[in-house]
Motif scaffolding. Structure first.
Motif, short mmCIF file in Angstrom:
data_model
loop_
_atom_site.label_atom_id
_atom_site.label_comp_id
_atom_site.label_asym_id
_atom_site.label_seq_id
_atom_site.Cartn_x
_atom_site.Cartn_y
_atom_site.Cartn_z
N PRO A 226 0.89 -1.26 -0.05
CA PRO A 226 -0.20 -0.05 -0.10
C PRO A 226 0.89 1.30 0.01
CG PRO A 226 -0.74 -1.55 1.51
CD PRO A 226 0.43 -2.15 1.14
N GLY A 227 0.81 2.03 -0.92
CA GLY A 227 1.27 3.46 -1.06
C GLY A 227 2.39 3.31 -2.05
N THR A 228 2.83 2.37 -2.75
CA THR A 228 3.92 2.21 -3.48
C THR A 228 3.21 2.48 -4.83
OG1 THR A 228 4.79 0.55 -2.07
CG2 THR A 228 5.70 0.65 -4.33
N VAL A 229 4.01 3.41 -5.43
CA VAL A 229 3.71 3.78 -6.99
C VAL A 229 4.04 2.81 -7.81
CG1 VAL A 229 4.00 5.63 -8.75
CG2 VAL A 229 3.78 6.11 -6.22
N SER A 230 3.44 2.30 -8.95
CA SER A 230 3.66 1.38 -9.96
C SER A 230 4.56 2.13 -11.05
CB SER A 230 2.49 0.58 -10.49
OG SER A 230 2.79 0.31 -11.60
N GLY A 231 5.47 1.22 -11.18
CA GLY A 231 6.46 1.89 -12.19
C GLY A 231 5.72 1.83 -13.58
N LEU A 232 4.80 0.95 -13.82
CA LEU A 232 4.02 1.11 -15.18
C LEU A 232 3.18 2.38 -15.13
CD1 LEU A 232 2.98 -0.51 -17.65
CD2 LEU A 232 1.12 -1.56 -16.42
N ASP A 233 2.63 2.61 -14.21
CA ASP A 233 1.77 3.91 -14.21
C ASP A 233 2.66 5.14 -14.47
OD1 ASP A 233 -0.38 2.56 -13.38
OD2 ASP A 233 -0.37 3.06 -11.30
N VAL A 234 3.85 5.12 -14.04
CA VAL A 234 4.78 6.31 -14.00
C VAL A 234 5.29 6.23 -15.54
CG1 VAL A 234 7.01 7.31 -13.34
CG2 VAL A 234 5.65 6.33 -11.86
N ALA A 235 5.80 5.11 -16.07
CA ALA A 235 6.11 4.91 -17.21
C ALA A 235 5.23 5.33 -18.47
CB ALA A 235 6.49 3.52 -17.80
N LEU A 236 3.93 5.19 -18.39
CA LEU A 236 2.84 5.68 -19.01
C LEU A 236 2.81 7.08 -19.30
CD1 LEU A 236 -0.03 3.02 -18.46
CD2 LEU A 236 1.60 3.01 -20.12
N ARG A 237 3.02 7.97 -18.19
CA ARG A 237 2.97 9.14 -18.36
C ARG A 237 4.17 9.87 -18.75
NH1 ARG A 237 1.15 8.48 -12.77
NH2 ARG A 237 3.05 9.07 -11.85
N VAL A 238 5.28 9.27 -18.45
CA VAL A 238 6.73 9.91 -18.90
C VAL A 238 6.89 9.57 -20.38
CG1 VAL A 238 9.23 9.30 -18.66
CG2 VAL A 238 7.58 9.67 -16.41
N LEU A 239 6.72 8.45 -20.88
CA LEU A 239 7.01 8.01 -22.21
C LEU A 239 5.99 8.16 -23.28
CD1 LEU A 239 8.51 4.39 -21.17
CD2 LEU A 239 9.73 6.68 -21.51
N ARG A 240 5.04 8.81 -23.12
CA ARG A 240 4.08 9.07 -24.13
C ARG A 240 4.56 10.34 -25.21
NH1 ARG A 240 -0.52 6.62 -24.26
NH2 ARG A 240 -1.45 5.75 -22.42
N GLY A 241 4.43 9.96 -26.62
CA GLY A 241 4.90 10.59 -27.38
C GLY A 241 6.36 10.51 -27.92
N ILE A 242 7.16 9.40 -27.46
CA ILE A 242 8.34 8.99 -27.93
C ILE A 242 8.04 8.15 -29.09
CG2 ILE A 242 10.52 7.61 -27.41
CD1 ILE A 242 10.42 8.83 -24.53
N GLU A 243 8.82 8.41 -30.27
CA GLU A 243 8.85 7.50 -31.33
C GLU A 243 9.06 5.98 -31.06
OE1 GLU A 243 10.24 8.84 -34.92
OE2 GLU A 243 9.50 10.88 -34.69
N GLU A 244 8.73 4.98 -31.76
CA GLU A 244 9.10 3.74 -31.66
C GLU A 244 8.57 3.04 -30.30
OE1 GLU A 244 12.45 2.06 -33.62
OE2 GLU A 244 13.15 4.05 -33.61
N ILE A 245 7.75 4.00 -29.71
CA ILE A 245 7.14 3.18 -28.25
C ILE A 245 5.70 3.50 -28.50
CG2 ILE A 245 6.71 3.39 -25.88
CD1 ILE A 245 9.43 4.67 -25.50
N ALA A 246 5.04 2.25 -28.39
CA ALA A 246 3.53 2.05 -28.77
C ALA A 246 2.79 1.72 -27.41
CB ALA A 246 3.22 1.08 -29.85
N PHE A 247 1.57 2.14 -27.25
CA PHE A 247 0.67 1.73 -26.12
C PHE A 247 -0.50 1.18 -26.73
CE2 PHE A 247 3.57 5.29 -24.96
CZ PHE A 247 4.04 4.92 -23.81
#
Length: 335
Positions: free
Chosen positions: A270-291
């Motif tokens: 509880p209270g730990t931030v997910s690395g996946l959630d952070v990555a989704l916010r940080v990496l959007r807009g970078i070419e060659e990365i698809a979601f």
């Protein structure tokens, strides 16, 4: 609304496949599209209101063609064809039937079964890093595994690396007996299962002994550079931001990376931030990365699983909306 009827020809050799055991698929078609279906020696008559009859005819024609191509019709195919007909989206199953990825060890073809899965497979083909997001049963890991094995067999990559964080799913298992490999194997079992089914146990063991296939916990990735490899990170919602950053910075030349996760099934403290959630916010807009975001419509397990996932999605949506309203009322001093 005007009543009408349409005739669809279903060859005798395809009838059992298309109709289902005890005509279960036809009964589902009648129930969900509000039509009446009768069969007279392969001439199937569909009666009812015009829009529903046209939809039912399109579904039946699509299933018949799918059967004619040698496919075994499953309940999931019927459910998806009906759902797509409601959206006026026809022949989707026939289009996806062309998207063969590979065959299992028993010869069963592996193909995308929904539009979401098709887009996921296309994203993997066209991008260096792909995030496959969605609920359980949408084929995120299995399709990624099939794509990895295909690339390996075609010599597009030199090895396959499969990893996931070793986190207990809401239980405390205590100390596990055995050596290091036997301690981590329970966490990696879903990856082994997919490998055995697609590649076969003998081929998997042989390639693993050669170091061409590696299945390891995420912690083993630190300090490495992974060139010419197909890398799959499974259960990414259970990574921390530091672990996710560490993993993403391991990628070398000639590699392809698939990251799968379901944000609704986190096992972090509880209270730990997910690395996946952070990555989704940080990496959007970078070419060659698809979601690729899949939903309950893309669930390909038992139809009941799709209903369960949809029920949870609706419940969590209501809870989220209720929480927002309470916060808004608190701001404006309302009770």
């Amino acid at each position: 609304m005007e009543e009408t009827f349409e005739i669809v020809h279903v060859p005798a050799e395809d009838q059992q496949n298309v109709f289902g055991q005890f005509d279960s698929y036809i009964k589902k078609l009648e129930r969900q599209l509000h039509v009446s279906v009768t069969d007279r020696n392969g001439e199937v008559k569909i009666s009812g209101r015009r829009p529903y009859v046209h939809r039912a005819k399109a579904v039946l024609a699509e299933l018949t063609e799918l059967s004619r191509r040698g496919n075994i019709i499953q309940e999931q195919n019927v459910d998806y064809a009906i759902a797509m007909s409601m959206e006026e989206n026809q022949d989707v199953l026939l289009e996806m039937d062309k998207e063969l990825i590979c065959h299992t060890i028993t010869g069963k073809p592996i193909k995308p079964k929904t539009l979401g899965q098709k887009q996921y497979v296309e994203a993997i083909r066209n991008n260096m890093i792909v995030f496959g997001l969605g609920p359980a049963g949408t084929g995120k890991t299995y399709l990624a595994m099939a794509m990895a094995i295909t690339a390996f067999k075609n010599q597009e990559v030199e090895r396959i690396i499969l990893t996931r964080p070793a986190i207990e799913a809401g239980e405390k298992l205590g100390f596990l007996p055995g050596d290091l490999q036997s301690k981590v194997d329970p966490y990696l079992r879903p990856l082994y299962d997919a490998l055995y089914q697609i590649m076969g146990a003998e081929s998997f063991t042989r390639n693993m002994e050669k170091g061409l296939i590696e299945v390891a916990p995420l912690a083993y990735m630190r300090g490495r550079t992974l060139d010419n490899a197909f890398i799959i990170l499974d259960e990414a919602q259970n990574t921390t931001p530091a672990q996710m950053k560490m993993f993403l910075t391991r990628i070398g030349f000639g590699s392809k990376v698939i990251i799968t996760g379901d944000g609704s099934q986190k096992d972090l403290s509880p209270g730990t931030v997910s690395g996946l959630d952070v990555a989704l916010r940080v990496l959007r807009g970078i070419e060659e990365i698809a979601f690729c975001k899949m939903t309950s419509k893309d669930v390909v397990r038992h139809p009941l699983v799709q209903k369960i996932v949809k029920a949870y999605e609706d419940f969590e949506s209501r809870e989220s909306s209720s929480t927002k309203n309470k916060g808004r009322n608190k701001v404006y001093g309302k009770k």
